[in-house]
Design a protein around this motif. Sequence first.
Motif, PDB file in Angstrom:
ATOM      1  N   MET A   1      -7.388  -0.388   0.441  1.00 43.08           N
ATOM      2  CA  MET A   1      -5.947  -0.270   0.540  1.00 43.08           C
ATOM      3  C   MET A   1      -5.665   0.476  -0.725  1.00 43.08           C
ATOM      4  O   MET A   1      -6.102   0.877  -1.659  1.00 43.08           O
ATOM      5  N   ARG A   2      -4.846   1.010  -0.550  1.00 46.04           N
ATOM      6  CA  ARG A   2      -3.903   1.571  -1.623  1.00 46.04           C
ATOM      7  C   ARG A   2      -3.352   1.434  -2.275  1.00 46.04           C
ATOM      8  O   ARG A   2      -2.833   0.069  -2.411  1.00 46.04           O
ATOM      9  N   ALA A 322      10.186  -1.173 -17.394  1.00 47.13           N
ATOM     10  CA  ALA A 322       9.738  -1.527 -17.282  1.00 47.13           C
ATOM     11  C   ALA A 322       9.011  -1.216 -14.966  1.00 47.13           C
ATOM     12  O   ALA A 322       9.668  -0.161 -15.303  1.00 47.13           O
ATOM     13  N   VAL A 323       7.091  -1.538 -14.793  1.00 51.10           N
ATOM     14  CA  VAL A 323       6.632  -0.707 -14.557  1.00 51.10           C
ATOM     15  C   VAL A 323       6.618  -2.223 -12.816  1.00 51.10           C
ATOM     16  O   VAL A 323       5.902  -2.991 -13.407  1.00 51.10           O
ATOM     17  N   LEU A 324       7.021  -1.643 -11.223  1.00 47.13           N
ATOM     18  CA  LEU A 324       6.388  -2.266 -10.414  1.00 47.13           C
ATOM     19  C   LEU A 324       4.995  -2.344 -10.338  1.00 47.13           C
ATOM     20  O   LEU A 324       4.978  -0.916  -9.998  1.00 47.13           O
ATOM     21  N   GLU A 325       4.129  -2.974 -10.664  1.00 40.95           N
ATOM     22  CA  GLU A 325       3.107  -2.778  -9.813  1.00 40.95           C
ATOM     23  C   GLU A 325       2.530  -3.001  -8.999  1.00 40.95           C
ATOM     24  O   GLU A 325       2.289  -4.741  -8.892  1.00 40.95           O
ATOM     25  N   THR A 326       2.421  -3.101  -7.194  1.00 46.19           N
ATOM     26  CA  THR A 326       2.366  -3.379  -6.084  1.00 46.19           C
ATOM     27  C   THR A 326       0.749  -4.207  -5.950  1.00 46.19           C
ATOM     28  O   THR A 326       0.314  -2.789  -5.906  1.00 46.19           O
ATOM     29  N   GLN A 327       0.284  -4.755  -5.213  1.00 45.02           N
ATOM     30  CA  GLN A 327      -0.745  -5.471  -5.308  1.00 45.02           C
ATOM     31  C   GLN A 327      -1.601  -4.460  -3.684  1.00 45.02           C
ATOM     32  O   GLN A 327      -1.737  -4.801  -2.173  1.00 45.02           O
ATOM     33  N   GLY A 328      -0.673  -3.127  -3.558  1.00 49.93           N
ATOM     34  CA  GLY A 328      -1.429  -2.101  -2.626  1.00 49.93           C
ATOM     35  C   GLY A 328      -0.915  -2.336  -0.823  1.00 49.93           C
ATOM     36  O   GLY A 328       0.559  -3.487  -1.427  1.00 49.93           O
ATOM     37  N   ASP A 329      -0.931  -2.082   0.276  1.00 47.12           N
ATOM     38  CA  ASP A 329      -0.395  -2.488   1.308  1.00 47.12           C
ATOM     39  C   ASP A 329      -0.133  -3.915   1.343  1.00 47.12           C
ATOM     40  O   ASP A 329      -0.764  -4.558   1.650  1.00 47.12           O
ATOM     41  N   LEU A 330       0.911  -4.151   1.852  1.00 49.97           N
ATOM     42  CA  LEU A 330       1.647  -5.269   2.392  1.00 49.97           C
ATOM     43  C   LEU A 330       1.891  -5.734   3.649  1.00 49.97           C
ATOM     44  O   LEU A 330       2.104  -4.607   3.915  1.00 49.97           O
ATOM     45  N   THR A 331       1.486  -6.906   3.866  1.00 48.56           N
ATOM     46  CA  THR A 331       1.341  -7.214   5.417  1.00 48.56           C
ATOM     47  C   THR A 331       1.897  -8.662   5.468  1.00 48.56           C
ATOM     48  O   THR A 331       1.799  -9.504   5.132  1.00 48.56           O
ATOM     49  N   ALA A 332       2.598  -8.677   6.151  1.00 48.95           N
ATOM     50  CA  ALA A 332       3.457  -9.960   7.166  1.00 48.95           C
ATOM     51  C   ALA A 332       2.216 -10.899   7.814  1.00 48.95           C
ATOM     52  O   ALA A 332       1.234 -10.563   8.181  1.00 48.95           O
ATOM     53  N   PRO A 333       2.535 -11.875   7.775  1.00 47.46           N
ATOM     54  CA  PRO A 333       3.495 -13.072   6.729  1.00 47.46           C
ATOM     55  C   PRO A 333       4.016 -12.949   5.255  1.00 47.46           C
ATOM     56  O   PRO A 333       2.697 -12.477   5.120  1.00 47.46           O
ATOM     57  N   ILE A 334       4.778 -12.714   5.189  1.00 46.35           N
ATOM     58  CA  ILE A 334       5.133 -13.216   3.865  1.00 46.35           C
ATOM     59  C   ILE A 334       6.454 -14.204   3.335  1.00 46.35           C
ATOM     60  O   ILE A 334       6.836 -14.247   3.781  1.00 46.35           O
ATOM     61  N   ARG A 378       0.484   3.036  10.133  1.00 42.06           N
ATOM     62  CA  ARG A 378      -0.144   3.556   9.146  1.00 42.06           C
ATOM     63  C   ARG A 378      -1.886   3.845   9.007  1.00 42.06           C
ATOM     64  O   ARG A 378      -2.218   5.226   8.060  1.00 42.06           O
ATOM     65  N   LEU A 379      -1.681   4.294  10.191  1.00 49.64           N
ATOM     66  CA  LEU A 379      -3.299   4.458  10.817  1.00 49.64           C
ATOM     67  C   LEU A 379      -3.070   6.217  10.441  1.00 49.64           C
ATOM     68  O   LEU A 379      -4.091   7.251   9.301  1.00 49.64           O
ATOM     69  N   VAL A 380      -2.310   6.796  10.829  1.00 51.09           N
ATOM     70  CA  VAL A 380      -1.396   8.133  10.208  1.00 51.09           C
ATOM     71  C   VAL A 380      -1.269   8.806   8.916  1.00 51.09           C
ATOM     72  O   VAL A 380      -1.748   9.956   7.982  1.00 51.09           O
ATOM     73  N   ALA A 381      -0.950   7.425   7.915  1.00 53.38           N
ATOM     74  CA  ALA A 381      -0.363   7.483   7.010  1.00 53.38           C
ATOM     75  C   ALA A 381      -1.361   7.705   5.859  1.00 53.38           C
ATOM     76  O   ALA A 381      -1.615   8.789   4.940  1.00 53.38           O
ATOM     77  N   SER A 382      -2.223   7.008   6.104  1.00 50.08           N
ATOM     78  CA  SER A 382      -3.910   7.374   6.065  1.00 50.08           C
ATOM     79  C   SER A 382      -4.435   8.537   5.743  1.00 50.08           C
ATOM     80  O   SER A 382      -5.326   8.477   4.902  1.00 50.08           O
ATOM     81  N   TRP A 383      -4.223   9.409   6.576  1.00 52.35           N
ATOM     82  CA  TRP A 383      -5.118  10.764   6.802  1.00 52.35           C
ATOM     83  C   TRP A 383      -4.116  12.032   5.740  1.00 52.35           C
ATOM     84  O   TRP A 383      -4.968  12.286   5.376  1.00 52.35           O
ATOM     85  N   PHE A 384      -3.331  11.415   5.220  1.00 53.31           N
ATOM     86  CA  PHE A 384      -2.482  12.195   4.529  1.00 53.31           C
ATOM     87  C   PHE A 384      -2.707  11.826   3.042  1.00 53.31           C
ATOM     88  O   PHE A 384      -1.774  11.768   2.268  1.00 53.31           O
TER      89      PHE A 384
END
Length: 384
Positions: A1-2, A322-334, A378-384
């Motif tokens: 995960m990025r 301030a820097v906002l740092e997320t925990q990689g890709d977020l997947t529902a449900p949230i 997301r698959l296509v985005a991972s190729w880049f």
Amino acid sequence: MRNTTTALSLMALSFATVAAPVIVPDPPAIGAKGYILMDYNTGTVLVEKNADNQLNPASLTKLMTAYVAGQEVKQGNIALDDQVTISQRAWARNFPDSSKMFIEVGTQVSLNDLYRGLVVQSGNDAAVAIAEHVAGSEDAFVSLMNSWSSKLGLSNTAFSNPHGLDSNELYSTPRDIAKLSQAIIRDLPQIYPMYSELSFTYNGITQYNRNGLLRDRSLNVDGMKTGYTSGAGYSLATSATNGDMRLISVVMGSSSTKNRESESKQLLSYGFRFFDTISPTKADEKLSEVRVWMGEQDNLDVGVSEDVYLTLSKGALSNLKAVLETQGDLTAPIRKGDKVGDVIYVVDDKEVARTDLVALNNVEEGGFFKRMLDWVKRLVASWF
């Protein structure tokens, strides 16, 4: 995960630009055996010396007596309008050479009056009467004092009586007294105003609060407590405000009444002059949007769950980001309140604090076709 990171300056959102940096000088050197200056909101220590040395707290002990009794009131176990019958043990004549409120055996005194006798007049007799009313005996009350001390994290403190007269089993530190003072202000807002009362009259005798800084017009002092015994020397825990900033100072083992007040004033003045406490981020305030996969919607509002406070030198405020740092890709449900990353506060590329970045709303899982579409994206985005 990025890992996705978004940088955000909060200056324009939360505080004005500081025109020029402020050089912070060395703190004042004072003569007390131990002392500390702490910001109330953040717990940041601005000045300290021998802050963890075990010292005799004298009547600063009554801060814990007041705290325990206040917690019992808060929990509904006792009430301020309770009438307390004064025992032989709590009789004022048992304390001939120390502070007292002059209560008499067999009389009925309201807990409210005993509280003022404790806080304003520093009455040792009031301390015993309160202890017996709360727990049935002094020993049982002391056990409560030490239990609360442990709960509050006062790791270098032990109590052996409710009033603070010299005892080998009684000790605390400037840091622990500051943390206790912080707890009183935070946990007992209905009780704390008593600490600013200048005098109290009981049994026809008016006594004045021994905290002379309450009458100092150059500071906005609204508490806390004095202490003195021949073994402890002169001590003073003080809280004062300047705008939205509140500081707590504790000096222990000073050489005189005048010096404990002068030393406390030096610490407080230094803190207010060269530091600021700000709240750059408010609870439930939207800081940004982040991408969510597999959800009914693509974006999630993020922020913090509680107001954030930072104590910084005035020269550092203009460089706060301030820097906002997320925990990689977020997947529902949230769900609202879920942690999704961190907010990292930075001054000149140095981290000064961090807190949880949380979801400000729910994102439900999307339908079958929405999830399939996101999977492909997301698959296509991972190729880049």
